[in-house]
Design a protein around this motif. Structure first.
Motif, PDB file in Angstrom:
ATOM      1  N   ALA A 178       0.847  -1.194   0.000  1.00 57.33           N
ATOM      2  CA  ALA A 178       0.000   0.000   0.000  1.00 57.33           C
ATOM      3  C   ALA A 178       0.879   1.240   0.000  1.00 57.33           C
ATOM      4  N   LEU A 179       0.506   2.244  -0.780  1.00 62.43           N
ATOM      5  CA  LEU A 179       1.210   3.519  -0.785  1.00 62.43           C
ATOM      6  C   LEU A 179       0.659   4.388   0.335  1.00 62.43           C
ATOM      7  N   LEU A 180       1.504   4.692   1.317  1.00 63.99           N
ATOM      8  CA  LEU A 180       1.073   5.475   2.465  1.00 63.99           C
ATOM      9  C   LEU A 180       1.808   6.813   2.484  1.00 63.99           C
ATOM     10  N   PRO A 181       1.092   7.903   2.773  1.00 69.20           N
ATOM     11  CA  PRO A 181       1.747   9.213   2.861  1.00 69.20           C
ATOM     12  C   PRO A 181       2.606   9.303   4.112  1.00 69.20           C
ATOM     13  N   LEU A 182       3.759   9.923   3.966  1.00 68.96           N
ATOM     14  CA  LEU A 182       4.656  10.117   5.096  1.00 68.96           C
ATOM     15  C   LEU A 182       4.390  11.478   5.741  1.00 68.96           C
ATOM     16  N   GLY A 183       4.867  11.626   6.981  1.00 68.43           N
ATOM     17  CA  GLY A 183       4.795  12.911   7.655  1.00 68.43           C
ATOM     18  C   GLY A 183       3.724  13.024   8.706  1.00 68.43           C
ATOM     19  N   SER A 184       2.751  12.113   8.708  1.00 67.34           N
ATOM     20  CA  SER A 184       1.707  12.199   9.727  1.00 67.34           C
ATOM     21  C   SER A 184       2.008  11.230  10.873  1.00 67.34           C
ATOM     22  N   ARG A 185       1.969   9.938  10.576  1.00 70.43           N
ATOM     23  CA  ARG A 185       2.239   8.957  11.627  1.00 70.43           C
ATOM     24  C   ARG A 185       3.711   8.580  11.720  1.00 70.43           C
ATOM     25  N   PHE A 186       4.430   8.711  10.626  1.00 69.38           N
ATOM     26  CA  PHE A 186       5.847   8.372  10.642  1.00 69.38           C
ATOM     27  C   PHE A 186       6.528   8.964   9.417  1.00 69.38           C
ATOM     28  N   ASP A 187       7.846   9.103   9.504  1.00 71.98           N
ATOM     29  CA  ASP A 187       8.707   9.449   8.382  1.00 71.98           C
ATOM     30  C   ASP A 187       9.514   8.206   8.028  1.00 71.98           C
ATOM     31  N   ALA A 188      10.331   8.304   6.982  1.00 73.25           N
ATOM     32  CA  ALA A 188      11.157   7.158   6.588  1.00 73.25           C
ATOM     33  C   ALA A 188      12.544   7.636   6.172  1.00 73.25           C
ATOM     34  N   VAL A 189      13.564   6.940   6.648  1.00 70.73           N
ATOM     35  CA  VAL A 189      14.946   7.222   6.267  1.00 70.73           C
ATOM     36  C   VAL A 189      15.371   6.190   5.225  1.00 70.73           C
ATOM     37  N   ARG A 190      15.819   6.679   4.079  1.00 67.33           N
ATOM     38  CA  ARG A 190      16.298   5.776   3.025  1.00 67.33           C
ATOM     39  C   ARG A 190      17.771   5.485   3.239  1.00 67.33           C
ATOM     40  N   ILE A 191      18.138   4.198   3.337  1.00 70.58           N
ATOM     41  CA  ILE A 191      19.510   3.798   3.630  1.00 70.58           C
ATOM     42  C   ILE A 191      20.003   2.845   2.536  1.00 70.58           C
ATOM     43  N   PRO A 192      21.114   3.163   1.867  1.00 65.85           N
ATOM     44  CA  PRO A 192      21.650   2.251   0.852  1.00 65.85           C
ATOM     45  C   PRO A 192      22.029   0.906   1.472  1.00 65.85           C
ATOM     46  N   GLY A 193      21.854  -0.151   0.687  1.00 68.44           N
ATOM     47  CA  GLY A 193      22.120  -1.486   1.194  1.00 68.44           C
ATOM     48  C   GLY A 193      23.539  -1.689   1.685  1.00 68.44           C
ATOM     49  N   ASP A 194      24.533  -1.119   0.969  1.00 67.57           N
ATOM     50  CA  ASP A 194      25.921  -1.360   1.393  1.00 67.57           C
ATOM     51  C   ASP A 194      26.193  -0.758   2.760  1.00 67.57           C
TER      52      ASP A 194
ATOM     53  N   TYR B  51       5.226   9.589  -0.632  1.00 65.31           N
ATOM     54  CA  TYR B  51       4.552   8.338  -0.302  1.00 65.31           C
ATOM     55  C   TYR B  51       5.576   7.213  -0.276  1.00 65.31           C
ATOM     56  N   LEU B  52       5.312   6.226   0.561  1.00 68.99           N
ATOM     57  CA  LEU B  52       6.195   5.063   0.659  1.00 68.99           C
ATOM     58  C   LEU B  52       5.374   3.798   0.463  1.00 68.99           C
ATOM     59  N   GLY B  53       5.914   2.867  -0.318  1.00 70.31           N
ATOM     60  CA  GLY B  53       5.287   1.569  -0.454  1.00 70.31           C
ATOM     61  C   GLY B  53       5.504   0.748   0.807  1.00 70.31           C
ATOM     62  N   VAL B  54       4.430   0.489   1.543  1.00 68.89           N
ATOM     63  CA  VAL B  54       4.513  -0.243   2.812  1.00 68.89           C
ATOM     64  C   VAL B  54       3.876  -1.619   2.624  1.00 68.89           C
ATOM     65  N   PRO B  55       4.644  -2.700   2.820  1.00 68.06           N
ATOM     66  CA  PRO B  55       4.089  -4.046   2.618  1.00 68.06           C
ATOM     67  C   PRO B  55       3.069  -4.406   3.700  1.00 68.06           C
ATOM     68  N   ASP B  56       2.216  -5.358   3.373  1.00 63.46           N
ATOM     69  CA  ASP B  56       1.361  -5.949   4.392  1.00 63.46           C
ATOM     70  C   ASP B  56       2.236  -6.688   5.403  1.00 63.46           C
TER      71      ASP B  56
END
Length: 239
Positions: A46-62, A113-118
Motif C-alpha cells: 500500500a502507498l502510504l503518505p509520510l509525515g503524519s504517523r511516521f517518516d522514513a529514512v532511506r539507507i543504501p544497502g551497502d 509516499y512510501l510503499g509499505v508491505p502488508d
C-alpha cells in the motif's frame, strides 16, 4: 508489478499487538484507510503518505550491510526493497523537522509516499519487511538510526558528512524559482535537470522551502554528486 506474499501469517515478536490492530494503525496514515487495506489485500503493498504517523529514512544497502556486519542493529520497523542500483532499506522513524543523517540517507516526510508491505510480506520478490512493527506506534529511534549510519560509514571508510553544512551549501546553488516548472517546484523532477523523481529515487531532499514562497526541492544523485564539492568550497570561501 507483483509483490511477494507469504501464505502463512508472519510470526510477530512477543509482546506485540494483534496484526489487525497494527494494520489499522499503519492504514491510519492514509486519508482513506480502507484504500490501504484494499491495496494490501490486492497486491501486498500500500502507498502510504509520510509525515503524519511516521517518516522514513532511506539507507543504501551497502551501508546497512557494513553496519550489521560489525554488530550494529535497529530495534524497530525496517522495509527492504530492491532498486536498479541495488538494495535499499527504509527505517520508519517518528516525524521530525531536523535531520542530520547526511544527503545520501535522506529523511522523507510530508509530500512523499512510501510503499509499505502488508505485515505478512516478509520475503522477496518486491518490498518486504525485514522487521515488521511489533505494536502500534512502534518506530525506530532516530538516535539508533544515526548510530547505525555512523557505524556503516566507519566500516566503509566514508567521511562523515555534515548534513546541515552540505544542504546549506547546495541551497546556494538552487536555480531561481522563475526558471523552474511546476514539476520542479513540487519535487516531481530534479531541481537541476528534468529527471523524474519518486520518494524512492530522489537522492537529495531539501524538504519544504518557504522563500520566496512555499515549494519543494529534490535532486537526483548525478546532479548532487557534481555540485556537492564545488558548493562546499564556495561556502567555505564565503565565510
Amino acid at each position: 508489478m507483483q509483490y511477494g506474499r507469504v501464505t502463512q501469517p508472519a510470526t510477530l515478536p512477543s509482546r506485540s499487538d494483534p496484526p489487525d490492530a497494527i494494520r489499522d494503525w499503519l492504514a491510519g496514515a492514509h486519508e482513506s484507510p480502507g484504500q490501504a487495506r484494499r491495496e494490501w489485500a490486492r497486491c501486498g503493498l500500500a502507498l502510504l503518505p509520510l509525515g503524519s504517523r511516521f517518516d522514513a529514512v532511506r539507507i543504501p544497502g551497502d551501508l546497512v550491510h557494513a553496519a550489521v556486519g560489525s554488530g550494529a542493529a535497529l530495534e524497530g520497523p525496517v522495509i527492504h526493497d530492491v532498486r536498479t542500483l541495488g538494495a535499499t532499506y527504509w527505517a520508519l522513524v517518528p516525524h521530525q523537522d531536523d535531520w542530520t543523517g547526511g544527503p545520501d540517507t535522506p529523511l522523507l516526510s510530508h509530500g512523499t509516499y512510501l510503499g509499505v508491505p502488508d505485515l505478512t510480506v516478509v520475503g522477496p520478490p518486491g518490498s518486504f519487511w525485514v522487521t515488521p512493527p511489533r505494536h502500534r506506534h512502534h518506530l525506530c529511534r532516530t538516535e539508533d538510526v544515526l548510530a547505525l549510519l555512523a557505524c556503516g560509514r566507519r566500516e566503509l571508510g566514508q567521511e562523515h558528512v555534515n548534513n546541515a553544512e552540505t544542504l546549506r551549501a547546495l541551497a546556494q546553488e538552487l536555480p531561481p524559482l522563475d526558471t523552474l516548472s511546476d514539476d520542479h517546484l513540487r519535487g516531481r523532477t530534479c531541481v537541476w535537470c528534468d529527471t523524474r523523481l519518486t520518494a524512492e529515487t530522489a537522492y537529495l531532499d531539501f524538504g519544504q522551502l518557504t522563500e520566496p514562497r512555499r515549494w519543494f526541492a529534490r535532486a537526483c544523485r548525478p546532479c548532487t554528486d557534481v555540485r556537492t564539492d564545488p558548493a562546499r568550497t564556495a561556502l567555505e570561501a564565503r565565510k
